[in-house]
Motif scaffolding. Structure first.
Motif, PDB file in Angstrom:
ATOM      1  N   SER A  10      46.097 138.949  70.614  1.00  0.00           N
ATOM      2  CA  SER A  10      45.781 139.632  69.356  1.00  0.00           C
ATOM      3  C   SER A  10      44.538 138.987  68.745  1.00  0.00           C
ATOM      4  N   VAL A  11      43.908 139.693  67.823  1.00  0.00           N
ATOM      5  CA  VAL A  11      42.713 139.162  67.169  1.00  0.00           C
ATOM      6  C   VAL A  11      43.031 137.850  66.458  1.00  0.00           C
ATOM      7  N   ASP A  12      44.174 137.782  65.775  1.00  0.00           N
ATOM      8  CA  ASP A  12      44.563 136.540  65.085  1.00  0.00           C
ATOM      9  C   ASP A  12      44.736 135.392  66.078  1.00  0.00           C
ATOM     10  N   ALA A  13      45.376 135.658  67.205  1.00  0.00           N
ATOM     11  CA  ALA A  13      45.578 134.618  68.221  1.00  0.00           C
ATOM     12  C   ALA A  13      44.244 134.195  68.827  1.00  0.00           C
ATOM     13  N   GLN A  14      43.316 135.119  68.987  1.00  0.00           N
ATOM     14  CA  GLN A  14      41.985 134.769  69.508  1.00  0.00           C
ATOM     15  C   GLN A  14      41.262 133.837  68.548  1.00  0.00           C
ATOM     16  N   PHE A  15      41.294 134.149  67.240  1.00  0.00           N
ATOM     17  CA  PHE A  15      40.651 133.288  66.251  1.00  0.00           C
ATOM     18  C   PHE A  15      41.298 131.909  66.213  1.00  0.00           C
ATOM     19  N   GLU A  16      42.622 131.866  66.304  1.00  0.00           N
ATOM     20  CA  GLU A  16      43.322 130.581  66.320  1.00  0.00           C
ATOM     21  C   GLU A  16      42.898 129.751  67.527  1.00  0.00           C
ATOM     22  N   ASN A  17      42.741 130.399  68.669  1.00  0.00           N
ATOM     23  CA  ASN A  17      42.361 129.700  69.887  1.00  0.00           C
ATOM     24  C   ASN A  17      40.931 129.158  69.813  1.00  0.00           C
ATOM     25  N   VAL A  18      39.971 129.957  69.355  1.00  0.00           N
ATOM     26  CA  VAL A  18      38.579 129.497  69.325  1.00  0.00           C
ATOM     27  C   VAL A  18      38.342 128.464  68.231  1.00  0.00           C
ATOM     28  N   ALA A  19      39.273 128.348  67.267  1.00  0.00           N
ATOM     29  CA  ALA A  19      39.142 127.353  66.208  1.00  0.00           C
ATOM     30  C   ALA A  19      39.552 125.953  66.664  1.00  0.00           C
ATOM     31  N   LYS A  20      40.153 125.846  67.839  1.00  0.00           N
ATOM     32  CA  LYS A  20      40.569 124.539  68.355  1.00  0.00           C
ATOM     33  C   LYS A  20      39.354 123.739  68.786  1.00  0.00           C
ATOM     34  N   ALA A  21      39.511 122.425  68.849  1.00  0.00           N
ATOM     35  CA  ALA A  21      38.402 121.537  69.173  1.00  0.00           C
ATOM     36  C   ALA A  21      37.975 121.616  70.632  1.00  0.00           C
ATOM     37  N   GLY A  22      38.847 122.004  71.516  1.00  0.00           N
ATOM     38  CA  GLY A  22      38.484 122.084  72.930  1.00  0.00           C
ATOM     39  C   GLY A  22      38.887 120.838  73.686  1.00  0.00           C
ATOM     40  N   GLN A  23      38.394 120.742  74.902  1.00  0.00           N
ATOM     41  CA  GLN A  23      38.749 119.610  75.750  1.00  0.00           C
ATOM     42  C   GLN A  23      37.741 118.479  75.584  1.00  0.00           C
ATOM     43  N   LEU A  24      38.235 117.277  75.771  1.00  0.00           N
ATOM     44  CA  LEU A  24      37.413 116.086  75.641  1.00  0.00           C
ATOM     45  C   LEU A  24      36.665 115.825  76.940  1.00  0.00           C
ATOM     46  N   ILE A  25      35.420 115.432  76.834  1.00  0.00           N
ATOM     47  CA  ILE A  25      34.615 115.090  78.005  1.00  0.00           C
ATOM     48  C   ILE A  25      35.176 113.813  78.627  1.00  0.00           C
ATOM     49  N   PRO A  26      35.314 113.744  79.956  1.00  0.00           N
ATOM     50  CA  PRO A  26      35.811 112.520  80.597  1.00  0.00           C
ATOM     51  C   PRO A  26      34.986 111.293  80.188  1.00  0.00           C
ATOM     52  N   GLY A  27      35.682 110.199  79.929  1.00  0.00           N
ATOM     53  CA  GLY A  27      35.024 108.958  79.526  1.00  0.00           C
ATOM     54  C   GLY A  27      35.019 108.735  78.025  1.00  0.00           C
ATOM     55  N   LEU A  28      35.385 109.745  77.255  1.00  0.00           N
ATOM     56  CA  LEU A  28      35.433 109.607  75.805  1.00  0.00           C
ATOM     57  C   LEU A  28      36.873 109.546  75.333  1.00  0.00           C
ATOM     58  N   GLU A  29      37.076 108.864  74.215  1.00  0.00           N
ATOM     59  CA  GLU A  29      38.390 108.792  73.580  1.00  0.00           C
ATOM     60  C   GLU A  29      38.281 109.408  72.198  1.00  0.00           C
ATOM     61  N   VAL A  30      39.344 110.030  71.748  1.00  0.00           N
ATOM     62  CA  VAL A  30      39.376 110.611  70.413  1.00  0.00           C
ATOM     63  C   VAL A  30      40.638 110.129  69.705  1.00  0.00           C
ATOM     64  N   GLU A  31      40.521 109.956  68.403  1.00  0.00           N
ATOM     65  CA  GLU A  31      41.666 109.553  67.587  1.00  0.00           C
ATOM     66  C   GLU A  31      41.601 110.350  66.292  1.00  0.00           C
ATOM     67  N   ASP A  72      34.655  99.849  63.336  1.00  0.00           N
ATOM     68  CA  ASP A  72      34.860  99.079  64.557  1.00  0.00           C
ATOM     69  C   ASP A  72      33.975  99.701  65.639  1.00  0.00           C
ATOM     70  N   ASP A  73      34.525 100.118  66.747  1.00  0.00           N
ATOM     71  CA  ASP A  73      33.686 100.736  67.780  1.00  0.00           C
ATOM     72  C   ASP A  73      33.895 102.253  67.833  1.00  0.00           C
ATOM     73  N   TRP A  74      34.339 102.850  66.734  1.00  0.00           N
ATOM     74  CA  TRP A  74      34.561 104.288  66.644  1.00  0.00           C
ATOM     75  C   TRP A  74      33.486 104.941  65.783  1.00  0.00           C
ATOM     76  N   LEU A  75      33.076 106.146  66.161  1.00  0.00           N
ATOM     77  CA  LEU A  75      32.179 106.970  65.362  1.00  0.00           C
ATOM     78  C   LEU A  75      33.026 107.981  64.608  1.00  0.00           C
ATOM     79  N   LEU A  76      32.830 108.067  63.302  1.00  0.00           N
ATOM     80  CA  LEU A  76      33.507 109.072  62.500  1.00  0.00           C
ATOM     81  C   LEU A  76      32.786 110.390  62.766  1.00  0.00           C
ATOM     82  N   ALA A  77      33.379 111.191  63.649  1.00  0.00           N
ATOM     83  CA  ALA A  77      32.725 112.406  64.109  1.00  0.00           C
ATOM     84  C   ALA A  77      32.817 113.532  63.105  1.00  0.00           C
ATOM     85  N   ILE A  78      33.961 113.697  62.485  1.00  0.00           N
ATOM     86  CA  ILE A  78      34.152 114.782  61.521  1.00  0.00           C
ATOM     87  C   ILE A  78      34.932 114.239  60.339  1.00  0.00           C
ATOM     88  N   ARG A  79      34.396 114.432  59.181  1.00  0.00           N
ATOM     89  CA  ARG A  79      35.105 114.058  57.955  1.00  0.00           C
ATOM     90  C   ARG A  79      35.475 115.336  57.233  1.00  0.00           C
TER      91      ARG A  79
END
Length: 82
Positions: A10-31, A72-79
């Motif tokens: 559905s259109v609502d489910a499509q919007f919900e899906n594209v609003a997600k952050a996606g997959q993380l690139i190998p070698g990176l960590e997220v918190e 520390d050794d983290w970058l604040l990517a999104i506030r």
């Protein structure tokens, strides 16, 4: 980017899906952390600050270090703002 299989959602489910952050690139960590930088669960429901680190993430910006963007050794990517 939407996957071909997602066109049937559905259109609502499509919007919900594209609003997600996606997959993380190998070698990176997220918190995900709260205002006090305490870790939050990666449960798809919690919201907070997004921190990222890895070999391609710099420790400061050239000619504009912005120390408030690093913890520390983290970058604040999104506030998030209220």
């Amino acid at each position: 980017m939407m996957k071909h299989a997602h066109r049937e959602l559905s259109v609502d489910a499509q919007f919900e899906n594209v609003a997600k952050a996606g997959q993380l690139i190998p070698g990176l960590e997220v918190e995900i952390v709260d205002e006090a930088f305490r870790p939050l669960p990666h449960d798809g429901e919690s919201t907070g600050e997004i921190l990222i680190r890895g070999p391609w993430v710099c420790s400061e910006y050239y000619r504009n270090p912005q120390p408030e963007r690093f913890r520390d050794d983290w970058l604040l990517a999104i506030r998030q703002t209220a």
